[in-house]
Design an enzyme around this catalytic site. Structure first.
Site, PDB file in Angstrom:
ATOM      1  N   CYS A   1       7.528  -9.341  -2.784  1.00 54.64           N
ATOM      2  CA  CYS A   1       8.664  -8.417  -2.828  1.00 54.64           C
ATOM      3  C   CYS A   1       9.441  -8.635  -1.532  1.00 54.64           C
ATOM      4  O   CYS A   1       9.912  -9.731  -1.273  1.00 54.64           O
ATOM      5  CB  CYS A   1       8.206  -6.980  -3.022  1.00 54.64           C
ATOM      6  SG  CYS A   1       6.901  -6.416  -1.898  1.00 54.64           S
ATOM      7  N   SER A   2       9.561  -7.615  -0.692  1.00 56.80           N
ATOM      8  CA  SER A   2      10.216  -7.803   0.605  1.00 56.80           C
ATOM      9  C   SER A   2       9.189  -8.183   1.660  1.00 56.80           C
ATOM     10  O   SER A   2       9.159  -9.313   2.144  1.00 56.80           O
ATOM     11  CB  SER A   2      10.975  -6.539   1.007  1.00 56.80           C
ATOM     12  OG  SER A   2      12.087  -6.332   0.162  1.00 56.80           O
ATOM     13  N   ASP A   3       8.327  -7.246   2.021  1.00 57.45           N
ATOM     14  CA  ASP A   3       7.308  -7.526   3.020  1.00 57.45           C
ATOM     15  C   ASP A   3       5.961  -7.868   2.411  1.00 57.45           C
ATOM     16  O   ASP A   3       5.036  -8.246   3.124  1.00 57.45           O
ATOM     17  CB  ASP A   3       7.150  -6.329   3.966  1.00 57.45           C
ATOM     18  CG  ASP A   3       8.370  -6.159   4.858  1.00 57.45           C
ATOM     19  OD1 ASP A   3       8.931  -7.181   5.279  1.00 57.45           O
ATOM     20  OD2 ASP A   3       8.762  -5.012   5.125  1.00 57.45           O
ATOM     21  N   GLY A   4       5.825  -7.684   1.102  1.00 54.31           N
ATOM     22  CA  GLY A   4       4.621  -8.129   0.425  1.00 54.31           C
ATOM     23  C   GLY A   4       3.442  -7.202   0.533  1.00 54.31           C
ATOM     24  O   GLY A   4       2.299  -7.645   0.380  1.00 54.31           O
ATOM     25  N   TRP A   5       3.695  -5.899   0.786  1.00 56.51           N
ATOM     26  CA  TRP A   5       2.535  -4.993   0.852  1.00 56.51           C
ATOM     27  C   TRP A   5       2.687  -3.766  -0.046  1.00 56.51           C
ATOM     28  O   TRP A   5       1.779  -2.962  -0.149  1.00 56.51           O
ATOM     29  CB  TRP A   5       2.272  -4.542   2.289  1.00 56.51           C
ATOM     30  CG  TRP A   5       3.462  -4.018   3.050  1.00 56.51           C
ATOM     31  CD1 TRP A   5       4.367  -3.085   2.645  1.00 56.51           C
ATOM     32  CD2 TRP A   5       3.854  -4.394   4.370  1.00 56.51           C
ATOM     33  NE1 TRP A   5       5.294  -2.845   3.609  1.00 56.51           N
ATOM     34  CE2 TRP A   5       5.004  -3.633   4.699  1.00 56.51           C
ATOM     35  CE3 TRP A   5       3.340  -5.266   5.323  1.00 56.51           C
ATOM     36  CZ2 TRP A   5       5.661  -3.746   5.933  1.00 56.51           C
ATOM     37  CZ3 TRP A   5       3.992  -5.368   6.536  1.00 56.51           C
ATOM     38  CH2 TRP A   5       5.137  -4.627   6.833  1.00 56.51           C
ATOM     39  N   ASP A   6       3.829  -3.594  -0.718  1.00 54.07           N
ATOM     40  CA  ASP A   6       4.011  -2.453  -1.619  1.00 54.07           C
ATOM     41  C   ASP A   6       3.983  -2.903  -3.078  1.00 54.07           C
ATOM     42  O   ASP A   6       2.953  -2.841  -3.742  1.00 54.07           O
ATOM     43  CB  ASP A   6       5.323  -1.734  -1.291  1.00 54.07           C
ATOM     44  CG  ASP A   6       5.268  -1.000   0.039  1.00 54.07           C
ATOM     45  OD1 ASP A   6       4.261  -0.317   0.282  1.00 54.07           O
ATOM     46  OD2 ASP A   6       6.210  -1.116   0.838  1.00 54.07           O
ATOM     47  N   ARG A   7       5.117  -3.353  -3.586  1.00 47.36           N
ATOM     48  CA  ARG A   7       5.181  -3.799  -4.972  1.00 47.36           C
ATOM     49  C   ARG A   7       4.255  -4.985  -5.231  1.00 47.36           C
ATOM     50  O   ARG A   7       3.687  -5.119  -6.315  1.00 47.36           O
ATOM     51  CB  ARG A   7       6.631  -4.171  -5.313  1.00 47.36           C
ATOM     52  CG  ARG A   7       7.546  -2.971  -5.431  1.00 47.36           C
ATOM     53  CD  ARG A   7       9.001  -3.347  -5.367  1.00 47.36           C
ATOM     54  NE  ARG A   7       9.442  -3.635  -4.011  1.00 47.36           N
ATOM     55  CZ  ARG A   7      10.719  -3.696  -3.629  1.00 47.36           C
ATOM     56  NH1 ARG A   7      11.676  -3.500  -4.513  1.00 47.36           N
ATOM     57  NH2 ARG A   7      11.043  -3.949  -2.388  1.00 47.36           N
TER      58      ARG A   7
ATOM     59  N   ASN B   1      12.802  -0.035  -4.866  1.00 49.24           N
ATOM     60  CA  ASN B   1      12.144   0.052  -3.568  1.00 49.24           C
ATOM     61  C   ASN B   1      11.477   1.407  -3.349  1.00 49.24           C
ATOM     62  O   ASN B   1      11.504   2.293  -4.205  1.00 49.24           O
ATOM     63  CB  ASN B   1      13.157  -0.242  -2.451  1.00 49.24           C
ATOM     64  CG  ASN B   1      14.339   0.709  -2.499  1.00 49.24           C
ATOM     65  OD1 ASN B   1      14.195   1.914  -2.642  1.00 49.24           O
ATOM     66  ND2 ASN B   1      15.545   0.167  -2.396  1.00 49.24           N
ATOM     67  N   ILE B   2      10.898   1.571  -2.168  1.00 44.74           N
ATOM     68  CA  ILE B   2      10.104   2.759  -1.879  1.00 44.74           C
ATOM     69  C   ILE B   2      10.944   4.031  -1.886  1.00 44.74           C
ATOM     70  O   ILE B   2      10.443   5.113  -2.222  1.00 44.74           O
ATOM     71  CB  ILE B   2       9.390   2.622  -0.517  1.00 44.74           C
ATOM     72  CG1 ILE B   2      10.403   2.446   0.619  1.00 44.74           C
ATOM     73  CG2 ILE B   2       8.397   1.473  -0.548  1.00 44.74           C
ATOM     74  CD1 ILE B   2       9.796   2.465   2.006  1.00 44.74           C
TER      75      ILE B   2
END
EC number: 3.1.3.-
Length: 751
Positions: free
Chosen positions: A453-459, A378-379
Site C-alpha cells: 500500500c503506502s508504508d506497507g503496514w496497514d492495508r 486509507n486510514i
C-alpha cells in the site's frame, strides 16, 4: 498518579438502554468498577446487605470517549432525541411514543436520591461498543470524578511511559501459569518458514537474510527476512533506498497447496517521486529474482510429463490503494511502480526490435507481470466510517429495548438504512474482493504476488494475512492463526499502539506537555523519515475528472497542489468531539490542561481484519478451529492492554526497546489456557478438496452483530429469511404440518 485519589464514590446511578440502577463507583489504578446489588436479588427474606454485590469492570484503555454534562443522562437522552429524529423513530416506533413519557416518569420516580436537574452525568463510549452513563448527585462530585478519570485513562500518554499500562501489573492466573508453551514462544520465524518449505538444507532458491538483525536497516521490519538465494545483502541495502521506510519486498508465504509453489511477498511503495522515470536496478532485480526463483523451483519439482508443466507463470503487483491516492503520493517523493521496468526478459534479446515480427518475439521474451489497484481507502476514511457507526450505536444505546416485538421489527429497516450509510460493510467487501483475487490467482493460475500500500503496514497486513488464511488450512487452526498474527502483524510492524490510540481518550482533560503527541511506545527517529507521513498524506481527495489525461504541466500542477493540501488537511481528519464534550465546561480546568481531541493516526485497521475473518468464518463455519467468540475476545484484548502482545508499533519496540516479553504476559496465554471456550464444535480438521484452500463470496457481508451488542435481526434483518417470508404471507397459520412438508421438499431440492 500519586496525586490522584483512588477512591469509591457512593450513590452513583448507571443508565443503560433506558434502565437505571444505583450503586458505587470505584476508581482503581487500572479499572473503573461499578458495584451494585441487583434489585431482583433483594427480597424480604434476603436483605440487601446480605446479598453479594455484582460488579462491572471497565479497563481504562478501552474507553474511547468521555464527556461530562449537567443534568441527569435521562434528560440528555431526551435532548438527543430532538436532534436525532431517525434514531428516535428506530428506537421508539409510532405506537410506542405515547408510552415513552410514562416509562421515563416511572424511571425518574425510581431516582429518589437526587434531583434530575441538579445532578450531573458522565458518558463513556468504549472501543468494544459498550456505552455507560453515570449520574452523580451534584456537579462538584461529577467534576472531581471526571478529572480523576481523565488522569487515570491518559496516564500512559501524559507520562509517555508504556509501563504505566495494566499489562505491566497483570500477573498470570493459575491456568496461564501451567501452560508448557508460552504465548511469546508460539511464533518462531525459522520454524514457520521451514514448515512452508522456504528454508531447507542446501536450498538453491530461498535463504534467510540477517541484514536487519540489529533493526538498523529497517526499524519496522523483523530481524529475519526471506529473500531469493541469488540476492546478496548488499543488493538488499541498495534496494531499500527505493522503498518507503526501507520496507523492501520480502517473502512471507509459499503456497504448499498447489504443485506450483507460488509465493506472496510484501513491501512498501516505491520512491518514484515527481520524476516518473526514477527507478532502482536493485529493486527491479530483487523482484525479478523472486519470480525467477519460484519458476526455477517449480521447473525442478515438476516432472517433464506433468500436465502443469505447460501452465505459464503469471506475476502480479498489487497496489492496494485507489489509483488517485497512489498518483498523489508522487508529490511526496513516492508513488507507484512503472510496470514496464519489472518485466525482466525470460531469454536474452540482442537489441531493440525494428520490425513487427521482431517486436512480437521481444514481447514473448518478457516475463508476464501485471499490476492492479484495489481501491482500498486509507486510514482516515476507515476511521470516519467507524465514527459514523459508533455515533449510531451510541445514540441507539440511550433508548430502552422495546417490549413490543412487532412494532420494533417495523423500525429495523430504518436502522439498517442508517447503518448502510456508514459504508462499513462496503469497505469490508472491497478488502475481501482484493483477497479473493489474490487467493484465486495464487491457487489456480500459477501467480506470484507482490503486495503493498503506502508504508506497507496497514492495508498490506490486512490483505496479506487474509489471503494466507484462505490458502493455508494451518492458519485456520487456533495455533496457526496466532502464528499468522505474530508473523504478518507483529513482526512486520503494524502500529498497534498508534492505530489503537492506547492511552488516548477523546474528551479527557490532559496536561499540556511538549511531547504530548508521542505514542506510549514511540521513539525519536534516528536518521530516517517519519513513519507517519505516507499514510497521513493519503487524506487527499482527487476529483473523478482528473483520473485520466494528466500529463506534463498538468501533472506537476496537480502534484504541487496535492502536496500543499496535505500540509493543511491532515489534522482536519481527526473526528470532532461529541457535543457533550465540546460544551462540557472544560474552561474551568485551567490553562495548564487541554481537551484531548483524538489522534489523526488512529484507525480501526485490526478491527477490520477481524471483521473480515468473521465474514469468511460465517461462510465456512466448519473450516475454522476457533469460533467467533475467539475473534471477539481478541478484539477486546487488543484495546484492553491487559496483555503485552499489542502494546508496540514494531518488533523492534516490542523486543529490543521495551523488552515487553520479560515483564508481561502474551495474549495467547489467555486463549490457550481455556481452549474449550474458543473451540468451534463444527470444525472439520480433514483437508478436503482444493488442497485446503477456501473461496468465498466477497459481496456476502453481514454485520457482526455480536461484536456491536445488538441482535442479528436488528442489524441484518430477515428480508432473505424463509421464515420472514412465510410470516409476511401469513402461511404460518395454514398448518404446521404443511409448512414442515414444504420446507422439507424445498431443502431436498436445493441439496
Amino acid at each position: 498518579m500519586d496525586s490522584i485519589s483512588v477512591s469509591t464514590v457512593p450513590n452513583v446511578t448507571l443508565n443503560r438502554r433506558g434502565y437505571c440502577i444505583t450503586g458505587s463507583l470505584l476508581l482503581s489504578t487500572f479499572h473503573l468498577v461499578f458495584r451494585f446489588v441487583p434489585p431482583s436479588a433483594s427480597t424480604s427474606t434476603t436483605p440487601a446487605q446480605n446479598v453479594q454485590p455484582r460488579e462491572i469492570w471497565i479497563a481504562y484503555p478501552v474507553i474511547d470517549r468521555i464527556s461530562k454534562a449537567r443534568g441527569s443522562s435521562l434528560i440528555a437522552a431526551n435532548a438527543t432525541n430532538n436532534n436525532a429524529s431517525i434514531i428516535e423513530r428506530i428506537a421508539s416506533p409510532s405506537s410506542e411514543r405515547t408510552t415513552k413519557t410514562n416509562t421515563n416518569n416511572i424511571t425518574a420516580t425510581a431516582l429518589t436520591n437526587y434531583d434530575l436537574y441538579s445532578a450531573s452525568h458522565i458518558r463513556l463510549q468504549c472501543k468494544d461498543f459498550t456505552y455507560y452513563s453515570f449520574d452523580f448527585v451534584n456537579d462538584s462530585v461529577s467534576t472531581e470524578v471526571f478529572s480523576n478519570l481523565s488522569s487515570l485513562i491518559t496516564v500512559s500518554r501524559t507520562e509517555n511511559d508504556i509501563k504505566s499500562l495494566y499489562a505491566y501489573e497483570y500477573r498470570p492466573n493459575m491456568f496461564e501459569q501451567k501452560l508448557e508453551l508460552k504465548g511469546w514462544d508460539i511464533y518462531d520465524p525459522i520454524n514457520e518458514f521451514t514448515r512452508q518449505g522456504l528454508l531447507r538444507e542446501n536450498d538453491d532458491y530461498w535463504r534467510m537474510s540477517r541484514v536487519n538483525e540489529d533493526y538498523r536497516f529497517c526499524p519496522s521490519y523483523p530481524k529475519l527476512l526471506v529473500v531469493p538465494s541469488t540476492i546478496s545483502d548488499n543488493v538488499l541495502k541498495h534496494a531499500g533506498k527505493f522503498r518507503s521506510k526501507q520496507r523492501i519486498p520480502a517473502i512471507v508465504y509459499r503456497h504448499r497447496g498447489g504443485v506450483n509453489g507460488n509465493v506472496i511477498a510484501r513491501c512498501a511503495q516505491p520512491l518514484v517521486g515527481l520524476n516518473l522515470q526514477n527507478r532502482s536496478i536493485q529493486d527491479e532485480k530483487l523482484i525479478s529474482e523472486i519470480f525467477h526463483s519460484q519458476d526455477r523451483e517449480r521447473a525442478d519439482n515438476l516432472s517433464q510429463d506433468d500436465e502443469f508443466q505447460s501452465q505459464p507463470q503469471r506475476n502480479l503487483l498489487v497496489d492496494l490503494r485507489p489509483i488517485t491516492n497512489a498518483m498523489a503520493q508522487h508529490a511526496l517523493g513516492a508513488g507507484t511502480e512503472n510496470i514496464d521496468n519489472y518485466r525482466g526478459r525470460l531469454a536474452k534479446s540482442n537489441s531493440t526490435p525494428d520490425h513487427e515480427s521482431d517486436y512480437q518475439e521481444h514481447q514473448r521474451s518478457l516475463r508476464q507481470v501485471n499490476k492492479i489497484f484495489c481501491n482500498i481507502d486509507n486510514i482516515h476514511v476507515m476511521r470516519d466510517s467507524l465514527n459514523k457507526l459508533n455515533s449510531i450505536l451510541n445514540d441507539l444505546d440511550r433508548f430502552p429495548v422495546s417490549s413490543n416485538a412487532q412494532q420494533t421489527q417495523s423500525s429495523y429497516p430504518l436502522l439498517q438504512q442508517a447503518l448502510t450509510k456508514t459504508q462499513w460493510l462496503h469497505r469490508l467487501s472491497i478488502i475481501l474482493q482484493s483477497v479473493d483475487r489474490i487467493a484465486k490467482s495464487v491457487h489456480l493460475n500459477n501467480t506470484n504476488v507482490i503486495i503493498h500500500c503506502s508504508d506497507g503496514w496497514d492495508r498490506t497486513s490486512q490483505v496479506s494475512a487474509l489471503s494466507q488464511l484462505c490458502l493455508d488450512p494451518y492458519y485456520r487452526t487456533m495455533k496457526g492463526f496466532m502464528v499468522l498474527i505474530e508473523k504478518e502483524w507483529v513482526s512486520f510492524g503494524f502500529k498497534f499502539a498508534t492505530r489503537g490510540d492506547h492511552g488516548g481518550c477523546i474528551g479527557a482533560i490532559i496536561k499540556k506537555e511538549p511531547k504530548l503527541t508521542s505514542t506510549p511506545s514511540s521513539e525519536p527517529s534516528k536518521g530516517y523519515v517519519s513513519e507517519t507521513s505516507s499514510e497521513a498524506s493519503e487524506i487527499i481527495e482527487v476529483s473523478s475528472g482528473s483520473n485520466g489525461g494528466l500529463s506534463g504541466k498538468n501533472i506537476a500542477s496537480f502534484l504541487s497542489r496535492a502536496a500543499n493540501h496535505i500540509k493543511t488537511t491532515a489534522q482536519n481528519s481527526i473526528s470532532p468531539l461529541n457535543s457533550d464534550a465540546e460544551n462540557g465546561e472544560n474552561g474551568k480546568y485551567g490553562a495548564a490542561s487541554s481537551v484531548y481531541t483524538g489522534s489523526s493516526e488512529k484507525s480501526p485497521i485490526f478491527h477490520q481484519f477481524l471483521d473480515c475473518v468473521y465474514q469468511i468464518y460465517r461462510q465456512h463455519p466448519s473450516k475454522f478451529e476457533f469460533n467467533s467468540r475467539f475473534l471477539k475476545r481478541l478484539f477486546y484484548h487488543y484495546y484492553s492492554c491487559q496483555y503485552g502482545s499489542f502494546l508496540c508499533d514494531s518488533e523492534r519496540e516490542l523486543l529490543d526497546i521495551h523488552k515487553v516479553p520479560e515483564s508481561t504476559v502474551s495474549v495467547w496465554d489467555y486463549f490457550n489456557s481455556r481452549p474449550a471456550e474458543f473451540t468451534n464444535r463444527l470444525y472439520d480438521g480433514d483437508v478436503e478438496t482444493d488442497d485446503g484452500a477456501i473461496f468465498f463470496n466477497f459481496a456476502d457481508v453481514k454485520w457482526w452483530f455480536e461484536l456491536y451488542g445488538r441482535s442479528d435481526e436488528e442489524m441484518n434483518g430477515l428480508s432473505n429469511s424463509l421464515d420472514r417470508k412465510f410470516a409476511q404471507m401469513k402461511l404460518n397459520q395454514i398448518g404446521g404440518n404443511s409448512i414442515a412438508s414444504a420446507n422439507s421438499d424445498s431443502n431436498t431440492s436445493i441439496e
